[in-house]
Design a protein around this motif. Structure first.
Motif, PDB file in Angstrom:
ATOM      1  N   VAL A  57       0.827  -1.203   0.000  1.00 49.65           N
ATOM      2  CA  VAL A  57       0.000   0.000   0.000  1.00 49.65           C
ATOM      3  C   VAL A  57       0.864   1.257   0.000  1.00 49.65           C
ATOM      4  O   VAL A  57       1.862   1.340   0.720  1.00 49.65           O
ATOM      5  CB  VAL A  57      -0.927  -0.004   1.235  1.00 49.65           C
ATOM      6  CG1 VAL A  57      -1.755   1.274   1.295  1.00 49.65           C
ATOM      7  CG2 VAL A  57      -1.826  -1.232   1.209  1.00 49.65           C
ATOM      8  N   THR A  67      -1.116  -6.809  -4.787  1.00 51.07           N
ATOM      9  CA  THR A  67      -1.865  -7.626  -3.849  1.00 51.07           C
ATOM     10  C   THR A  67      -1.518  -9.080  -4.125  1.00 51.07           C
ATOM     11  O   THR A  67      -1.497  -9.502  -5.282  1.00 51.07           O
ATOM     12  CB  THR A  67      -3.387  -7.437  -4.016  1.00 51.07           C
ATOM     13  OG1 THR A  67      -3.746  -6.091  -3.694  1.00 51.07           O
ATOM     14  CG2 THR A  67      -4.162  -8.374  -3.094  1.00 51.07           C
ATOM     15  N   ALA A 108      -2.514   1.065  -4.133  1.00 45.88           N
ATOM     16  CA  ALA A 108      -1.566  -0.024  -3.911  1.00 45.88           C
ATOM     17  C   ALA A 108      -0.806  -0.341  -5.190  1.00 45.88           C
ATOM     18  O   ALA A 108      -1.264  -0.057  -6.302  1.00 45.88           O
ATOM     19  CB  ALA A 108      -2.296  -1.273  -3.413  1.00 45.88           C
ATOM     20  N   GLN A 152      -7.939   3.121  -0.822  1.00 55.70           N
ATOM     21  CA  GLN A 152      -6.556   2.686  -0.801  1.00 55.70           C
ATOM     22  C   GLN A 152      -5.936   2.743  -2.193  1.00 55.70           C
ATOM     23  O   GLN A 152      -6.584   2.462  -3.193  1.00 55.70           O
ATOM     24  CB  GLN A 152      -6.514   1.240  -0.282  1.00 55.70           C
ATOM     25  CG  GLN A 152      -5.188   0.534  -0.386  1.00 55.70           C
ATOM     26  CD  GLN A 152      -5.304  -0.905   0.040  1.00 55.70           C
ATOM     27  OE1 GLN A 152      -5.509  -1.198   1.216  1.00 55.70           O
ATOM     28  NE2 GLN A 152      -5.191  -1.817  -0.909  1.00 55.70           N
TER      29      GLN A 152
END
Length: 216
Positions: free
Chosen positions: A133, A193, A190, A188
């Motif tokens: 993040v 993931t 980022a 968020q």
């Protein structure tokens, strides 16, 4: 001739965005040693946005690291990230979007938007989840939190997230951990993931021109 080469390159970039999202529709299930996915891949040159009504996760850990890869122009890049890990997490009303800029043939900017876990569907479920993040806004509640733990002392055993193998993280650096974390109204950004299992109920994937269909 030169414009054709640039256009072809941009389509390849767009394909790199498409492939991970399409793969997720198959509910990725990977057998991983001790429930950890090695962060050994080069990140794309595009951050993506994630929005959710709620993320409820267990065995939370967070530590600093560096995401490395290539920009859209093919140059080396490195970005500082806060890695958040969970042994398992449930996500309500998840939306993920990424914009691929300046596509050829007059298409311009194109937004890929993915939604899952909405009304009438089960929550998104993730096992052995790690999020790289760069920005996070949310209302957060932690249960039994420890702040200021040396990253190298984070638990690393069956079902417990620690520092990912091959992650660029200082084992003596700052980290924190908690038995449980509940994040509400999540916004968020980022770079990556990873998850051992990622189940997306009610998946919707859409492409649109412009940027007005981003998650936020």
């Amino acid at each position: 001739m030169s414009s054709q080469v640039r256009g072809g390159t941009r389509w390849k970039r767009f394909a790199l965005v498409m492939v991970p999202s399409v793969a997720a529709t198959a509910a990725v299930g990977i057998g991983l040693a001790q429930g950890a996915l090695a962060a050994s891949f080069s990140v794309s040159g595009q951050e993506f946005k994630v929005k959710a009504t709620q993320l409820e996760g267990w065995d939370f850990v967070q530590y600093g690291s560096v995401a490395t890869g290539k920009t859209l122009e093919g140059k080396d890049m490195a970005a500082p990230v806060a890695v958040s890990g969970f042994s398992k997490a449930y996500i309500t009303n998840m939306c993920q979007s990424v914009v691929t800029p300046k596509l050829p043939f007059g298409l311009g900017d194109v937004t890929l938007r993915l939604e899952a876990g909405g009304k009438g569907h089960d929550r998104v479920y993730a096992k052995d989840l790690y999020l790289d993040v760069s920005e996070l806004d949310a209302d957060a509640e932690f249960t039994n939190i420890d702040i200021g733990v040396a990253a190298g002392s984070l638990p690393k055993s069956e079902g417990k997230p620690g520092i990912q193998p091959k992650t660029q993280a200082n084992p003596n650096g700052f980290s924190q951990r908690a038995e449980k974390a509940v994040l509400n109204d999540v916004h968020q950004k980022a770079w990556a993931t990873t998850a051992g299992t990622f189940n997306l109920s009610g998946l919707k994937l859409r492409l649109s021109r412009g940027t007005d269909q981003e998650c936020y």
